[in-house]
Motif scaffolding. Structure first.
Motif, mmCIF file in Angstrom:
data_model
loop_
_atom_site.group_PDB
_atom_site.id
_atom_site.type_symbol
_atom_site.label_atom_id
_atom_site.label_comp_id
_atom_site.label_asym_id
_atom_site.label_seq_id
_atom_site.Cartn_x
_atom_site.Cartn_y
_atom_site.Cartn_z
ATOM 1 N N PHE A 130 -23.302 10.301 -0.748
ATOM 2 C CA PHE A 130 -23.223 9.214 0.232
ATOM 3 C C PHE A 130 -24.610 8.811 0.718
ATOM 4 C CE2 PHE A 130 -18.747 10.731 0.848
ATOM 5 C CZ PHE A 130 -18.145 9.556 0.427
ATOM 6 N N ASP A 131 -25.522 9.772 0.834
ATOM 7 C CA ASP A 131 -26.892 9.431 1.217
ATOM 8 C C ASP A 131 -27.542 8.523 0.174
ATOM 9 O OD1 ASP A 131 -26.697 10.915 3.515
ATOM 10 O OD2 ASP A 131 -27.743 12.677 2.717
ATOM 11 N N ILE A 132 -27.331 8.861 -1.087
ATOM 12 C CA ILE A 132 -27.914 8.051 -2.165
ATOM 13 C C ILE A 132 -27.268 6.670 -2.211
ATOM 14 C CG2 ILE A 132 -28.136 7.866 -4.680
ATOM 15 C CD1 ILE A 132 -28.366 10.939 -4.751
ATOM 16 N N ARG A 133 -25.964 6.637 -2.039
ATOM 17 C CA ARG A 133 -25.262 5.354 -2.059
ATOM 18 C C ARG A 133 -25.774 4.442 -0.950
ATOM 19 N NH1 ARG A 133 -18.719 4.839 -1.655
ATOM 20 N NH2 ARG A 133 -19.127 4.895 0.572
ATOM 21 N N HIS A 134 -25.962 5.005 0.246
ATOM 22 C CA HIS A 134 -26.505 4.212 1.363
ATOM 23 C C HIS A 134 -27.932 3.767 1.052
ATOM 24 C CE1 HIS A 134 -27.305 2.775 5.343
ATOM 25 N NE2 HIS A 134 -28.253 3.661 5.545
ATOM 26 N N PHE A 135 -28.719 4.643 0.461
ATOM 27 C CA PHE A 135 -30.103 4.306 0.114
ATOM 28 C C PHE A 135 -30.141 3.112 -0.841
ATOM 29 C CE2 PHE A 135 -34.158 4.702 -2.034
ATOM 30 C CZ PHE A 135 -35.022 5.168 -1.051
ATOM 31 N N LYS A 184 0.842 -1.197 0.000
ATOM 32 C CA LYS A 184 0.000 0.000 0.000
ATOM 33 C C LYS A 184 0.881 1.251 0.000
ATOM 34 C CE LYS A 184 -0.767 -0.193 5.015
ATOM 35 N NZ LYS A 184 -1.817 -0.381 6.044
ATOM 36 N N SER A 185 0.429 2.285 -0.686
ATOM 37 C CA SER A 185 1.207 3.510 -0.808
ATOM 38 C C SER A 185 0.288 4.643 -1.241
ATOM 39 C CB SER A 185 2.332 3.327 -1.839
ATOM 40 O OG SER A 185 1.781 3.064 -3.122
ATOM 41 N N GLY A 186 0.817 5.862 -1.153
ATOM 42 C CA GLY A 186 0.079 7.006 -1.679
ATOM 43 C C GLY A 186 -0.576 7.849 -0.599
ATOM 44 N N ASP A 187 -1.511 8.701 -1.039
ATOM 45 C CA ASP A 187 -2.130 9.709 -0.188
ATOM 46 C C ASP A 187 -3.493 9.247 0.325
ATOM 47 O OD1 ASP A 187 0.012 11.234 -1.079
ATOM 48 O OD2 ASP A 187 -1.184 12.281 -2.601
ATOM 49 N N LEU A 188 -3.861 9.817 1.469
ATOM 50 C CA LEU A 188 -5.266 9.785 1.881
ATOM 51 C C LEU A 188 -5.980 10.877 1.101
ATOM 52 C CD1 LEU A 188 -5.352 9.584 5.808
ATOM 53 C CD2 LEU A 188 -6.515 8.048 4.221
ATOM 54 N N ASP A 189 -7.109 10.570 0.497
ATOM 55 C CA ASP A 189 -7.774 11.592 -0.312
ATOM 56 C C ASP A 189 -9.274 11.320 -0.358
ATOM 57 O OD1 ASP A 189 -8.498 13.556 -2.102
ATOM 58 O OD2 ASP A 189 -6.761 13.253 -3.400
ATOM 59 N N ASN A 190 -10.021 12.195 0.283
ATOM 60 C CA ASN A 190 -11.479 12.042 0.330
ATOM 61 C C ASN A 190 -12.198 12.832 -0.757
ATOM 62 O OD1 ASN A 190 -11.066 14.654 1.195
ATOM 63 N ND2 ASN A 190 -12.376 14.512 2.996
ATOM 64 N N ARG A 191 -11.450 13.422 -1.661
ATOM 65 C CA ARG A 191 -12.083 14.317 -2.628
ATOM 66 C C ARG A 191 -12.716 13.590 -3.795
ATOM 67 N NH1 ARG A 191 -7.022 17.934 -3.976
ATOM 68 N NH2 ARG A 191 -6.193 15.803 -4.044
ATOM 69 N N ARG A 192 -12.293 12.365 -4.008
ATOM 70 C CA ARG A 192 -12.835 11.604 -5.128
ATOM 71 C C ARG A 192 -13.588 10.396 -4.610
ATOM 72 N NH1 ARG A 192 -7.904 13.508 -6.811
ATOM 73 N NH2 ARG A 192 -7.886 14.609 -8.791
ATOM 74 N N VAL A 193 -14.757 10.188 -5.152
ATOM 75 C CA VAL A 193 -15.504 8.982 -4.795
ATOM 76 C C VAL A 193 -14.986 7.853 -5.655
ATOM 77 C CG1 VAL A 193 -17.531 10.203 -4.017
ATOM 78 C CG2 VAL A 193 -17.341 9.617 -6.419
ATOM 79 N N THR A 194 -14.906 6.678 -5.071
ATOM 80 C CA THR A 194 -14.224 5.568 -5.745
ATOM 81 C C THR A 194 -15.149 4.404 -6.037
ATOM 82 O OG1 THR A 194 -13.559 4.704 -3.587
ATOM 83 C CG2 THR A 194 -12.013 6.146 -4.737
ATOM 84 N N GLY A 195 -16.415 4.656 -6.145
ATOM 85 C CA GLY A 195 -17.332 3.566 -6.456
ATOM 86 C C GLY A 195 -18.180 3.220 -5.268
ATOM 87 N N ARG A 196 -19.214 2.463 -5.528
ATOM 88 C CA ARG A 196 -20.177 2.131 -4.477
ATOM 89 C C ARG A 196 -19.656 1.081 -3.532
ATOM 90 N NH1 ARG A 196 -24.160 1.855 -9.268
ATOM 91 N NH2 ARG A 196 -22.727 3.276 -10.258
ATOM 92 N N ASP A 197 -20.372 0.885 -2.478
ATOM 93 C CA ASP A 197 -19.929 0.089 -1.340
ATOM 94 C C ASP A 197 -19.483 -1.308 -1.744
ATOM 95 O OD1 ASP A 197 -19.624 -1.138 1.095
ATOM 96 O OD2 ASP A 197 -21.337 -0.095 1.968
ATOM 97 N N THR A 198 -18.276 -1.678 -1.348
ATOM 98 C CA THR A 198 -17.747 -2.991 -1.715
ATOM 99 C C THR A 198 -18.472 -4.134 -1.031
ATOM 100 O OG1 THR A 198 -16.058 -2.722 -0.018
ATOM 101 C CG2 THR A 198 -15.436 -2.158 -2.264
ATOM 102 N N GLU A 199 -19.374 -3.807 -0.140
ATOM 103 C CA GLU A 199 -20.199 -4.864 0.436
ATOM 104 C C GLU A 199 -21.042 -5.515 -0.652
ATOM 105 O OE1 GLU A 199 -20.463 -6.377 3.120
ATOM 106 O OE2 GLU A 199 -22.418 -7.295 2.978
ATOM 107 N N ALA A 200 -21.346 -4.764 -1.699
ATOM 108 C CA ALA A 200 -22.216 -5.261 -2.757
ATOM 109 C C ALA A 200 -21.424 -6.036 -3.786
ATOM 110 C CB ALA A 200 -22.938 -4.093 -3.414
ATOM 111 N N MET A 201 -20.866 -7.169 -3.384
ATOM 112 C CA MET A 201 -20.049 -7.973 -4.289
ATOM 113 C C MET A 201 -20.874 -8.875 -5.196
ATOM 114 S SD MET A 201 -16.684 -9.195 -2.218
ATOM 115 C CE MET A 201 -15.365 -8.056 -1.870
#
Length: 868
Positions: A563-568, A22-39
């Motif tokens: 995030f509200d929509i993603r949770h919904f 693992k490497s790189g920055d912490l970055d909350n500015r970009r959304v990276t796709g919907r919840d990985t729980e939904a495999m």
């Protein structure tokens, strides 16, 4: 991170590469796709790709390798396991042998030049699945997509792979499939950890079959469109071996530390004795917890305050850890105070010789170095390169410290310039016990994916404190709401920025507008399929937009609704017959649509079954059948009622049956009666008292009468305020001093922050008065609960109102008797407490009790204090 058994350290390929590389920055500015729980949707596509690859393609091939590790005089093997998504054999292919699942055993590491096969007889192998597809739920049924689309992409790319005549083709190619939501055409090279994963499989296979070179392929497929992109490479074994040895050598220090630490920990557990003399019934409680863990069951414990629930659950679980029945203990709580009790219990055992690593997860907003968390390299210097440094920070702390406190985490995070919150999450990989809020295990938005996103069952034990709180918390976690005004507000933000996104938000707004026109008060809805499809399209386009535009005016609000929509959508995918969908109007935020979880048991089980055993415990789990049912218990799970250790002569319980807090009886006459009860009780002895009211407005009514009455007051009234900060709560409680010279009366709200989880021992609290039965206010949601449980259990009032209210009453009453040295009075003020349905919920220790009026109460209290 890994498991140790019989001198074999086991780790999956995925965990190995994700940790080391693992490497790189912490970055909350970009959304990276919907919840990985939904495999699930990605797994469908995964299997579909494998199915269409033809006879040259062998799917789901398990691969393992054993590497001897030199830990001084200890003989320890590192077992790395995984499952290659596919192996492709070209014209001069190597036939897949029956022994393909055998272990690869290396006789040395660095450089690795030879291999042999080693039987693992008598060892209990754990097969770790490596279906590592980073996916989220799609808005389409993959099985119904036109097969020709997949065939076109699949075989077109496969032809390209085999058509280059100028390059010698490898006989064997290891394939790794990744289902993603982003446009695969944006990928210019494979993601680093994905390539590392397939390289590990390639190395394992090349060692086993003595290959000089081997091919690897990364197959990326968009879940929604099924567009595909391939990255192919041929690797020389010598280079592959050098890379693999570097990865293993980097990991060896972690394995060595964990192995040596486990030996120390288990040796200390073996010698550990219960630190107190057992109270009546406590030894049975300890034995019950241990047997529950050994038998892989759940246990529900109702134990009054003072029984010693925390030590009685932690101690036997540690003994089970020493017996290799569990590798990690999760101590889950709802409130900060109960987390502190767990920490103190571990420290007590450490003082008795226990060696253990315990970490408490502190909420991000409390431990963040910024005034407001904003995790990106622009606003926080620690976010820049965080993942490059965090492993060193964690190892430094683990190697040098024993008691992993919040202060130490902050100290080492500063030393290595990393985020303290993210560092604490990484420490959980190596800790023996994790103390945290319920949501880190059960909340689909913030749960610890590193432990719970795989389908496999682990040997974790969950100790769930104040378990009565989990029912309502779980219902909230697994419900979801969207507000029309929020959708409209973000549509206006996006209008000048993206016509496409404005269109997407408008489609959702129109769906809600149509529902609003059909809703007067509230309305239950059967089908919102079209609305959900529009939401999914909006998410996909928003994710694409933020790849290029991470900062824009109003981005905070847009990200919040994302995030509200993603949770919904996630909760919509979870929906079953234990949900309803309804519309109504919120007083502050306007029209909304809500997915309401009526019964959280199925959802909780999804997470509970990831562990070995669960122990639920609380002073108030009545009626037990209700909590077993709502918390995912099964008929064969156990329940224990621990007897109270307290002398009933040191407690006076009274019921004032001539007052009522019913809405129809809320008038000045009733208020005056209640004031008389309170004044006549507290005037019998100087000390500290808490009075709990059904609401802030009711509390204010009584307080006004207190201040208006022209009498000589020998007491001070302290009011609970709404939305108190942690510091304000502490200041409130600090006013209740032991051996005070003036009576202090705390006016609080039933079910509020002071009604449970606080310890005012000895003379810091000598009396509690509970005004009302604690029933929740009648509202749309409560009525929906009542209707649902009338239909399913024929007990709508009990489930929607009675059990919730009485739990608040029981918890509030429990504030007054905290230790065996405590003495106090409890007064219940409402005639309904005399009804059978309420009395059936009284715990055993509430007997005997007295029914009183004001005069009888006054003389009864005088007599009680005189004889105690």
């Amino acid at each position: 991170m890994f498991q140790i058994k019989d001198n074999v350290i086991k780790i999956s390929v995925r965990n190995l590469v994700e940790f080391i590389l693992k490497s790189g920055d912490l970055d909350n500015r970009r959304v990276t796709g919907r919840d990985t729980e939904a495999m699930r949707e990605g797994s469908k596509l995964h299997r579909k790709i494998q199915k269409r690859m033809g006879s040259e393609y062998h799917p789901e091939v398990p691969l393992s390798i054993i590497i001897p590790l030199d830990f001084k005089e200890e003989e320890v093997d590192l077992l790395i396991e995984g499952r290659a998504d596919g192996i492709i054999y070209n014209e001069n292919k190597i036939e897949l042998q029956d022994s393909e699942e055998d272990m690869i055993v290396l006789t040395q590491v660095g450089p690795i030049k030879s291999s042999s096969e080693k039987e693992m007889e008598g060892q209990d192998q754990i097969q770790i699945s490596n279906k590592d597809i980073e996916v989220i739920k799609s808005n389409e049924d993959i099985d119904n997509i036109d097969d020709n689309i997949v065939d076109h992409f699949m075989f077109d790319e496969f032809e390209k792979l085999s058509s280059n005549e100028d390059e010698e083709k490898p006989n064997v190619i290891i394939d790794e499939i990744k289902g993603v939501y982003f446009d695969v055409n944006f990928l210019e090279e494979p993601i680093k950890v994905h390539k590392a994963q397939v390289m590990c499989y390639a190395y394992m296979y090349a060692v086993k079959h003595k290959l000089d070179k081997i091919g690897i392929r990364l197959t990326y497929s968009n879940i929604e469109t099924e567009n595909m992109k391939y990255f192919n490479e041929t690797l020389e074994f010598v280079e592959l071996e050098q890379w693999f040895v570097e990865v293993i050598n980097e990991y060896k220090k972690w394995a060595a530390w964990q192995y040596q630490w486990r030996l120390q920990r288990d040796a200390s557990i073996e010698k550990l004795e219960f630190p107190f003399e057992y109270r009546p019934g406590q030894k049975d409680l300890v034995t019950g917890v241990y047997k529950t863990i050994i038998r892989d069951k759940k246990l529900f414990i109702e134990a009054p305050t003072g029984v010693g629930k925390t030590i009685s659950t932690i101690f036997p679980t540690l003994k089970a850890m020493g017996a290799e029945k569990t590798s990690k203990i999760f101590y889950l709580t709802a409130k900060t105070i109960t987390r502190t009790v767990a920490e103190d219990t571990y420290r007590l055992l450490v003082a008795k010789g226990l060696r253990i690593k315990v970490v408490t997860i502190t909420a991000k907003d409390k431990i963040c170095v910024l005034d407001k968390p904003d995790c990106n390299p622009v606003t926080c210097e620690r976010a820049k390169g965080h993942f490059d440094r965090v492993n060193d920070a964690v190892f430094d702390l683990l190697w040098n410290e024993h008691d992993i406190s919040r202060e130490l985490i902050e100290q080492y995070a500063l030393k290595h310039m990393v985020c303290p919150f993210e560092m604490s999450l990484d420490i959980t990989n190596w800790a023996d016990s994790v103390i945290c809020d319920y949501n880190y295990v059960f909340d689909p938005n913030v749960y610890l994916r590193r432990f719970f996103q795989d389908e496999k069952k682990n040997d974790y034990v969950f100790l769930i404190d104040e378990a009565h709180n989990l029912v309502e918390r779980a219902r909230e976690m697994y419900s979801a709401s969207l507000f029309k005004d929020d959708i409209l507000a973000v549509k206006k933000i996006m209008k000048p920025l993206s016509k496409n996104l404005e269109k997407r938000f408008e489609a959702c707004n129109q769906d809600l507008l149509k529902l609003k026109r059909e809703c007067e008060n509230y309305k239950v809805i059967d089908n919102i399929g079209d609305f959900v499809i529009h939401l999914m399209r909006l998410l996909t386009d928003y994710e694409e937009y933020t790849k290029e535009h991470s900062n824009f005016e109003g981005s905070d609000k847009a990200l919040e609704i994302y995030f509200d929509i993603r949770h919904f959508i996630n909760m919509y995918e979870w929906m079953d017959d234990k949900y309803i969908i309804y519309n109504d109007y919120d007083e502050e935020r306007g029209f909304r649509i809500k997915l309401l979880c009526m019964d959280p048991s199925n959802n909780l089980l999804t997470f509970l079954e990831k562990g070995r055993s669960t122990v639920f415990f609380s002073a108030t789990l009545l009626p037990i059948h209700y909590y077993k049912e709502q918390l995912g218990g099964k008929e064969e799970d156990y329940a224990i009622y621990a007897p109270s250790p307290f002398d009933t002569n040191k407690r006076l319980l009274m019921i004032g049956n001539d007052v009522s807090t019913k809405y129809t009886r809320r008038n000045e006459n009733e208020y005056v009666k209640i004031v008389n009860y309170i004044e006549n009780l507290v005037m019998q002895r100087t000390g500290n008292y808490l009075v709990f009211f059904p609401s802030y407005s009711y509390m204010q009514q009584i307080y006004s009468l207190f201040t208006e009455r022209d009498i000589d007051k020998s007491y001070e009234v302290i009011l609970q305020k709404t939305n108190m900060t942690e510091m304000q709560r502490e200041e409130f409680l600090e006013q209740f001093e032991e051996n005070g010279t003036i009576t202090k009366i705390g006016f609080c709200v039933l079910g509020g922050v002071f009604s449970e989880g606080i310890d005012l021992t000895n003379d810091r609290l000598i009396g509690v008065i509970i005004v009302g039965t604690g029933l929740p206010m009648v509202c749309n949601e409560r009525e929906l609960f009542r209707e649902y449980y009338d239909r399913t259990k024929n007990a709508g009032f009990d489930y929607a109102y009675l059990y919730v209210g009485m739990n608040k009453v029981l918890q509030s009453a429990g504030r007054v008797i905290r230790t065996s040295d405590d003495t106090g009075v409890i007064l219940l003020l409402d005639e309904r407490f005399m009804n059978t349905q309420y009395k059936n919920l009284f715990p055993r220790e509430w007997y005997p009790h007295e029914v009183v009026n004001v005069d009888k109460m006054k003389f009864g209290v005088q007599d009680f204090w005189n004889r105690t």
